[in-house]
Design an enzyme around this catalytic site. Sequence first.
Site, PDB file in Angstrom:
ATOM      1  N   PRO A   2       0.807  -1.217   0.000  1.00  0.00           N
ATOM      2  CA  PRO A   2       0.000   0.000   0.000  1.00  0.00           C
ATOM      3  C   PRO A   2       0.841   1.269   0.000  1.00  0.00           C
ATOM      4  O   PRO A   2       1.723   1.431   0.833  1.00  0.00           O
ATOM      5  CB  PRO A   2      -0.816  -0.112   1.289  1.00  0.00           C
ATOM      6  CG  PRO A   2      -0.043  -1.047   2.148  1.00  0.00           C
ATOM      7  CD  PRO A   2       0.645  -1.989   1.231  1.00  0.00           C
ATOM      8  N   GLU A   3       0.604   2.104  -0.959  1.00  0.00           N
ATOM      9  CA  GLU A   3       1.153   3.450  -0.960  1.00  0.00           C
ATOM     10  C   GLU A   3      -0.028   4.421  -0.843  1.00  0.00           C
ATOM     11  O   GLU A   3      -1.126   4.007  -0.509  1.00  0.00           O
ATOM     12  CB  GLU A   3       1.997   3.684  -2.226  1.00  0.00           C
ATOM     13  CG  GLU A   3       3.181   2.713  -2.299  1.00  0.00           C
ATOM     14  CD  GLU A   3       4.092   2.940  -3.486  1.00  0.00           C
ATOM     15  OE1 GLU A   3       4.206   4.078  -3.953  1.00  0.00           O
ATOM     16  OE2 GLU A   3       4.701   1.958  -3.947  1.00  0.00           O
ATOM     17  N   ARG A 160      19.589  19.311  -0.961  1.00  0.00           N
ATOM     18  CA  ARG A 160      20.083  18.012  -0.518  1.00  0.00           C
ATOM     19  C   ARG A 160      21.173  17.498  -1.441  1.00  0.00           C
ATOM     20  O   ARG A 160      21.130  17.730  -2.649  1.00  0.00           O
ATOM     21  CB  ARG A 160      18.928  16.989  -0.481  1.00  0.00           C
ATOM     22  CG  ARG A 160      17.892  17.246   0.571  1.00  0.00           C
ATOM     23  CD  ARG A 160      18.449  16.990   1.945  1.00  0.00           C
ATOM     24  NE  ARG A 160      17.414  17.157   2.970  1.00  0.00           N
ATOM     25  CZ  ARG A 160      16.764  16.131   3.511  1.00  0.00           C
ATOM     26  NH1 ARG A 160      17.036  14.912   3.141  1.00  0.00           N
ATOM     27  NH2 ARG A 160      15.847  16.357   4.423  1.00  0.00           N
TER      28      ARG A 160
END
Length: 286
Positions: A2-3, A160
């Site tokens: 599940p996302e 980042r």
Amino acid sequence: MPELPEVEVVRRGLQTWVSGRTIADVQVLHPRAIRRHLAGAEDFAARLGDRTVGDACRRGKYLWLPLTDTDTSVLGHLGMSGQLLVQPQDTADEKHLRIRIRFADALGTELRFVDQRTFGGLSLHENAPDGLPDVLSHIARDPLDPLFDDAAFHAAIRARRTTVKRALLDQSLISGVGNIYADEALWRARIHYERPTATLTRPRSAELLRHVRGVMTAALAVGGTTFDSLYVNVNGESGYFDRSLDAYGREDQPCRRCGTPMRRRPWMNRSSYFCPRCQRVPRTPS
DNA sequence: AACTGCACCTGGTAGC
DNA sequence: TGCTACCAGGTGCAGT
């Protein structure tokens, strides 16, 4: 697995079939399923008893049910294999039933948390001032959240020193994206999973976000159609997974754009699927 | 402080 | 046939 789209289908199911009901009793059948509730199973059950469930909420892959007239919520995560099922009480127990929640009404159904691999679980937490369970403070808004800040996302990933797929899976930057939809969105955007985030221009990051949203919206549309019964379902086997994936799981199969055989590469104890022609390995002048 | 790598789990399957 | 090795991967945290 599940996302965000699958979890949103579950949230809608909980809202329809559980919100507004008053809990009668709770059975914890496997301690690992409530391991994030540090006070233990007895405490968990006692705190839920006689409480009424409010509106079902979600951020990323987390679900929660506020308990009305308290400052607490029942938080749930499905992990890899978790399901929340609303079942008639006389339905035989599932093999991997971990938690059973019975209600004080006469509707005849109960809520079941079923989880083979026990990466998921339920727990009770205090609500932060913004209404979210306090343990979710580090979880970013998800890309379907109207308040998701695209410009801030772009600035954050540019700052980042990491690669684009790592960034997509970093729930503190953007939540709800897992391994499957990361590969799908990168394929759609024709970006290699190891491209440094610092090389993404604003138009490229905007395009990537557009594809993340596109793939999730499409999955949600398919998953949503199967949910029209007395059954809150997530099993990772919706029609979407079988029919509509362009990258994930398609090793050696032709790219749906250019026909080149798709490749799989080990990545972070997982796999990354990509088209070697459409998604070129970035040249990294280290 | 930012970033990396791994443990946690179980069932299915491939290989021998 | 029965055993072992491996794979699936979200999350949190230890280590660098």
